[in-house]
Design a protein around this motif. Structure first.
Motif, PDB file in Angstrom:
ATOM      1  N   ILE C 243     125.800  45.507  23.633  1.00  0.00           N
ATOM      2  CA  ILE C 243     127.211  45.080  23.000  1.00  0.00           C
ATOM      3  C   ILE C 243     127.838  43.714  23.796  1.00  0.00           C
ATOM      4  CG2 ILE C 243     129.964  44.969  23.529  1.00  0.00           C
ATOM      5  CD1 ILE C 243     128.882  48.531  23.724  1.00  0.00           C
ATOM      6  N   SER C 247     128.327  40.616  20.946  1.00  0.00           N
ATOM      7  CA  SER C 247     129.779  40.208  21.349  1.00  0.00           C
ATOM      8  C   SER C 247     129.384  37.787  21.951  1.00  0.00           C
ATOM      9  CB  SER C 247     130.627  40.453  22.814  1.00  0.00           C
ATOM     10  OG  SER C 247     130.579  42.166  22.805  1.00  0.00           O
ATOM     11  N   ALA C 251     129.517  37.828  15.391  1.00  0.00           N
ATOM     12  CA  ALA C 251     129.617  39.225  14.268  1.00  0.00           C
ATOM     13  C   ALA C 251     131.433  38.720  13.811  1.00  0.00           C
ATOM     14  CB  ALA C 251     129.533  40.396  15.031  1.00  0.00           C
ATOM     15  N   PRO C 252     131.682  38.941  12.114  1.00  0.00           N
ATOM     16  CA  PRO C 252     132.504  38.644  11.680  1.00  0.00           C
ATOM     17  C   PRO C 252     133.202  40.759  11.977  1.00  0.00           C
ATOM     18  CG  PRO C 252     130.387  38.330  10.276  1.00  0.00           C
ATOM     19  CD  PRO C 252     129.770  38.745  11.180  1.00  0.00           C
ATOM     20  N   GLN C 253     134.394  40.138  11.624  1.00  0.00           N
ATOM     21  CA  GLN C 253     134.701  41.395  11.094  1.00  0.00           C
ATOM     22  C   GLN C 253     134.120  42.626   9.823  1.00  0.00           C
ATOM     23  OE1 GLN C 253     138.864  41.862  11.338  1.00  0.00           O
ATOM     24  NE2 GLN C 253     138.790  44.124  11.998  1.00  0.00           N
ATOM     25  N   TYR C 258     128.934  44.297  13.248  1.00  0.00           N
ATOM     26  CA  TYR C 258     130.232  44.310  14.410  1.00  0.00           C
ATOM     27  C   TYR C 258     130.071  45.720  14.875  1.00  0.00           C
ATOM     28  CZ  TYR C 258     135.629  44.560  14.784  1.00  0.00           C
ATOM     29  OH  TYR C 258     136.324  44.697  15.548  1.00  0.00           O
ATOM     30  N   ILE C 261     128.354  47.718  17.509  1.00  0.00           N
ATOM     31  CA  ILE C 261     128.938  47.645  18.621  1.00  0.00           C
ATOM     32  C   ILE C 261     129.615  48.976  19.590  1.00  0.00           C
ATOM     33  CG2 ILE C 261     128.465  45.660  19.453  1.00  0.00           C
ATOM     34  CD1 ILE C 261     130.895  45.062  18.997  1.00  0.00           C
ATOM     35  N   PHE C 262     130.439  49.701  17.790  1.00  0.00           N
ATOM     36  CA  PHE C 262     131.463  50.689  18.104  1.00  0.00           C
ATOM     37  C   PHE C 262     130.653  52.029  18.480  1.00  0.00           C
ATOM     38  CE2 PHE C 262     134.369  47.686  16.761  1.00  0.00           C
ATOM     39  CZ  PHE C 262     135.230  47.222  17.493  1.00  0.00           C
TER      40      PHE C 262
END
Lengths: 284, 280, 291
Positions: C243, C247, C251-253, C258, C261-262
């Protein structure tokens, strides 16, 4: 050797092992501090504290990181203290034994165990993206506030619990309302304990790196932030970014910055312990 | 292994007590004699015992009485060196058990405590099964012979008059027993290591009258094999069960005599005041 | 007057509710992005693939590669912290004079107060070079050094909480055991530790939870190579350090990087949530036992 002698021997061996292990912890602490001091202490001077970060290690300073840390802490104090102390008061003085209050309790105990980097993801999803605050000081401090909330709540509750019941009854007996009693009796007598918890939680927040990386703290900020919407760096972030660089000069700078960070952490912990002792004496 | 232990046990017996392994008619010699000379105790600056000389005869029950904080419990705990763990404890004088000073440097405290059993104020069984509680003292000595342990546990439970009540539930947790049963279990636990002296620190103060009566009866039987010292706040108890009574006050031994004498015709005014309930 | 009191109570209640909103927020954020992630990556791949390469052109999404790194470093940390922490707890409780304990306990707790970025630096610049003098094949980034330092950091968790648990055991049990002629060692392991076992287990679980969520030490000292390995001498990547790696980049949303990592964060959250819940449950049961 008979059994009694054998048992005594084992007992003595374990005692020595206990002393060794206890000393080991302190020894490692000493090694850590000694090595960092050895490398970094000569690097600390007024220039180091007041220079902007730089790509050349011998010119790099921690000015923006220190200002970033101060700004972040100030905002965190503003957000976290009223909410944390208020929630603690609610749980201790108002909440009745209900499903809701036991849910609150389980929830807070669980939050205290959530890894800090998860708070970073929360901040990224809610403050940075959903509210569109970007990688700003505001996002960072809101995230840290949520992170230290459980610590402040638990400390507040402990401190309020220690207030003698008779004091409260005396206040009610004089016709004071609940809030008047809390304001005039409970909070003043639990102040030392609450303060201790707040300082400890801030000392934790000052050292946090992971959630701020996720929220978007910068490794390189060449200017001092002017508003809460500006991007920022903090001391541990600066240390991390220097640590990842290959040049020896940055390792020296990182050591120097670590000395500053450790001084801040130790001083805060020292103050917290001082207040705790003073307050506990007063209670007795 | 078992053999080695056997020898060890014998060594202990022969150095400590001049008596045969098996107790029958010759029980009179099995129990030990205690002698104290000029015993003084301090906790930091506070002087808790102010110089006591005393002889306690084998196979007797001696009651220690006196108001709270008079030093009787402290004095009792000197005999198995339980005060060693109290912070700030200092001691002067001699305590001899069967002629050996137990406060000599070389004394093995663990061995001493094996010889001198103690029963505490509140029943304090370990959170283990009934069997494991009684076997505890044997296990810590390193005895692994299952048969020997079984025998000793059964014998101890019988001596403590608990066997009939628990023999079918030896694996049950000791915490499930009633308070009185727990205290008898604690006595059995002590007896299992075959001590020669039993120290009892208000053993019935936390129990109901029926359990108390049972334990008093038990103590009376145990006298045949042990020297028993009992600290008690209960005057009736002292007069019912003891042969000798010692009255302590403010760290001093005020009067020590046959129980009947103390309770009918005490020498000292203080003793009389205390047993008639005028203070304390 | 009455109204003012009522308003104050409501405000305080709202403050307390923020903690619930926080939990809800964490779950919603993690689930929201993870669901989007699992629209492009099948859960089966996520759970069974042994490679994790979302940042390369040939993408694999096997979380096991990160989970193994996470548990390897945590296991090393516990292997260091458990014997040392428990021995210290027993020493402080059974052997050390009271005055000693009063000084030593807060002193050891300093170990837990040091920022983790400092530990990471310590692991990379002091511990790893030291270990390399013993074992020259040790790579610059490795899980051994990170794990050991993490273990040092969590010693006070185990020693302090276990000492509290030992302290809560009624003193009469200790005295009873001494009275039977048991040594302090025998009393500790046959009576005290079993009687305090629930509290000690809670301390160990919390330490494990802390170790798998620890970020900066592994991000600095353990490397950035996700691989399914038990070899402590090679670089690994943990969930947390992955993560951090993403970060630190940009990394573009909406991109798959992106979202990863969630999904990784959700996995981590589930592990710690389970551990924390177990410890909370044990703690509740154990409190009732002594009250």
């Amino acid at each position: 050797m008979n059994n009694l002698q054998k048992n005594r021997f084992i007992d003595q061996v374990f005692k020595i092992l206990g002393i060794l292990f206890t000393m080991l912890g302190i020894f490692i602490l000493g090694v850590l501090i000694y090595n960092i001091l050895k490398v970094g202490v000569t690097r600390i001077n007024w220039d180091f504290l007041t220079s902007l970060p730089s790509r050349r290690p011998e010119k790099a300073g921690i000015y923006t990181a220190i200002i970033g840390t101060l700004d972040l802490m100030l905002l965190t104090i503003i957000f976290a203290i009223p909410v944390g102390v208020g929630a603690g008061i609610y749980l201790e003085e108002y909440a009745k034994k209900s499903k809701f209050s036991s849910l609150l309790e389980i929830n807070i105990s669980n939050l205290a165990g959530v890894p800090s980097i998860i708070y970073g993801l929360l901040g990224l999803g809610i403050f940075v993206r959903f509210f569109g605050l970007g990688g700003s000081i505001l996002s960072g401090s809101l995230t840290l506030s949520l992170l230290i909330l459980p610590i402040i709540i638990v400390a507040t509750r402990e401190a309020i619990k220690a207030v003698p019941h008779s004091l409260k009854e005396a206040s009610y007996g004089l016709g004071a309302s609940k809030w008047q009693t809390i304001k005039n009796v409970v909070l003043p007598s639990s102040f030392g304990g609450i303060l201790t918890g707040i300082i400890l939680s801030l000392s934790r927040a000052i050292g946090e790196t992971a959630p701020l990386i996720v929220v978007g703290a910068m490794a390189y900020v060449p200017f001092v932030p002017h508003s809460v919407f500006d991007t920022f760096s903090v001391l541990p972030m600066q240390i991390f970014s220097w640590t990842t660089r290959p040049q020896q000069g940055f390792a020296i700078a990182a050591s120097a910055a670590i000395i500053i960070l450790l001084i801040i952490t130790f001083v805060m912990n020292g103050i917290a312990v001082y207040f705790r002792n003073k307050w506990q004496k007063k209670l007795k | 292994m078992a053999k080695e232990i056997e020898i060890t046990m014998e060594n202990i017996k022969s150095t400590k007590i001049d008596s045969p392994e098996i107790v029958d008619e010759s029980t009179q010699q099995n129990a030990s004699r205690i002698e104290t000379k000029g015993v003084k105790v301090w906790y930091d600056d506070f002087m808790a015992i102010k110089g006591i000389d005393m002889v306690i005869k084998p196979n007797t029950i001696t009651a220690f009485i006196g108001p709270s904080g008079c030093g009787k419990s402290t004095f009792l705990r000197l005999f198995n060196r339980m005060n060693d763990y109290v912070e700030g404890f200092k001691m002067e004088g001699k305590i001899k058990i069967d002629g050996d000073n137990i406060y000599k440097k070389k004394v093995n405290v663990e061995q001493l405590r094996k010889e001198i059993g103690m029963v505490f104020q509140k029943p304090n069984p370990f959170p283990k099964s009934i069997f494991d509680n009684v076997a505890y003292g044997l296990q810590i000595q390193g005895i692994k012979d299952k048969k020997l342990i079984n025998e000793r546990v059964e014998k101890a439970l019988k001596q403590a008059d608990l066997w009939e009540e628990v023999k079918d539930n030896l694996k049950k947790s000791a915490l499930a027993l009633s308070g009185g049963q727990q205290q008898r279990l604690c006595i059995a636990r002590t007896l299992a290591v075959q001590p020669s002296i039993l120290l009892m620190d208000e053993p019935t103060s936390a129990l109901d009258p029926i359990s108390t009566a049972k334990i008093e009866e038990l103590i009376h039987h145990l006298k045949e094999e042990y020297t028993i010292i009992i600290v008690t706040h209960n005057m009736q108890q002292a007069s019912r069960i003891s042969d000798y009574t010692a009255f302590f006050y403010l760290g001093e031994l005020i009067e020590y005599d046959k129980t009947r004498k103390i309770f009918t015709n005490p020498e000292k005014k203080q003793t009389e005041n205390y047993i008639t309930g005028r203070f304390g | 007057m009455k109204i003012k009191e009522k308003i104050i109570e409501l405000v305080l209640k709202f403050f307390a509710s923020i903690t619930i909103l926080t939990t809800v927020g964490i779950i919603v954020v993690l689930l929201f992005e993870s669901i989007a992630f699992f629209k492009s990556v099948s859960i089966l791949d996520f759970l069974t693939d042994t490679q994790w390469t979302p940042l390369y052109s040939e993408k694999h999404f096997g979380i096991l590669a990160l989970v193994s790194g996470t548990f390897l470093t945590a296991a090393i940390a516990i292997a260091v912290a458990l014997p040392i922490g428990l021995t210290i707890a027993i020493y402080l409780n059974m052997y050390a004079p009271k005055s000693f304990r009063k000084v030593l306990k807060p002193f050891l707790e300093i170990l837990a107060a040091i920022p983790t970025v400092v530990y990471g630096f310590f692991a990379l610049t002091i511990v790893t070079p030291f270990l390399q003098t013993i074992y020259p094949d040790l790579e610059t980034f490795n899980s051994l050094s990170a794990g050991i330092v993490m273990g040092i950091m969590i010693i006070p968790f185990i020693s302090s909480l276990s000492e509290d648990a030992l302290h809560a055991v009624p003193k009469s049990l200790k005295l009873a055991s001494f009275g039977m002629g048991a040594t302090r060692f025998q009393t500790a392991f046959k009576v005290m530790v079993p009687a305090a076992s629930s509290g000690i287990i809670v301390s160990i679980i919390l330490a494990i939870s802390r170790a798998i969520g620890e970020t900066m030490i592994v991000a600095i000292a353990a490397g950035q190579q996700p691989q399914l390995t038990l070899d402590p001498t090679v670089p690994v990547q943990t969930i947390t350090s992955y993560i951090v790696q993403v970060s630190m980049g940009d990394a573009p949303q909406g991109s798959i990087e992106y979202k990863t990592i969630f999904a990784a964060g959700l996995t981590l959250f589930l592990f710690t949530f389970i551990l924390n819940s177990i410890s909370f449950y044990i703690k509740k049961k154990y409190q009732e036992k002594y009250e």
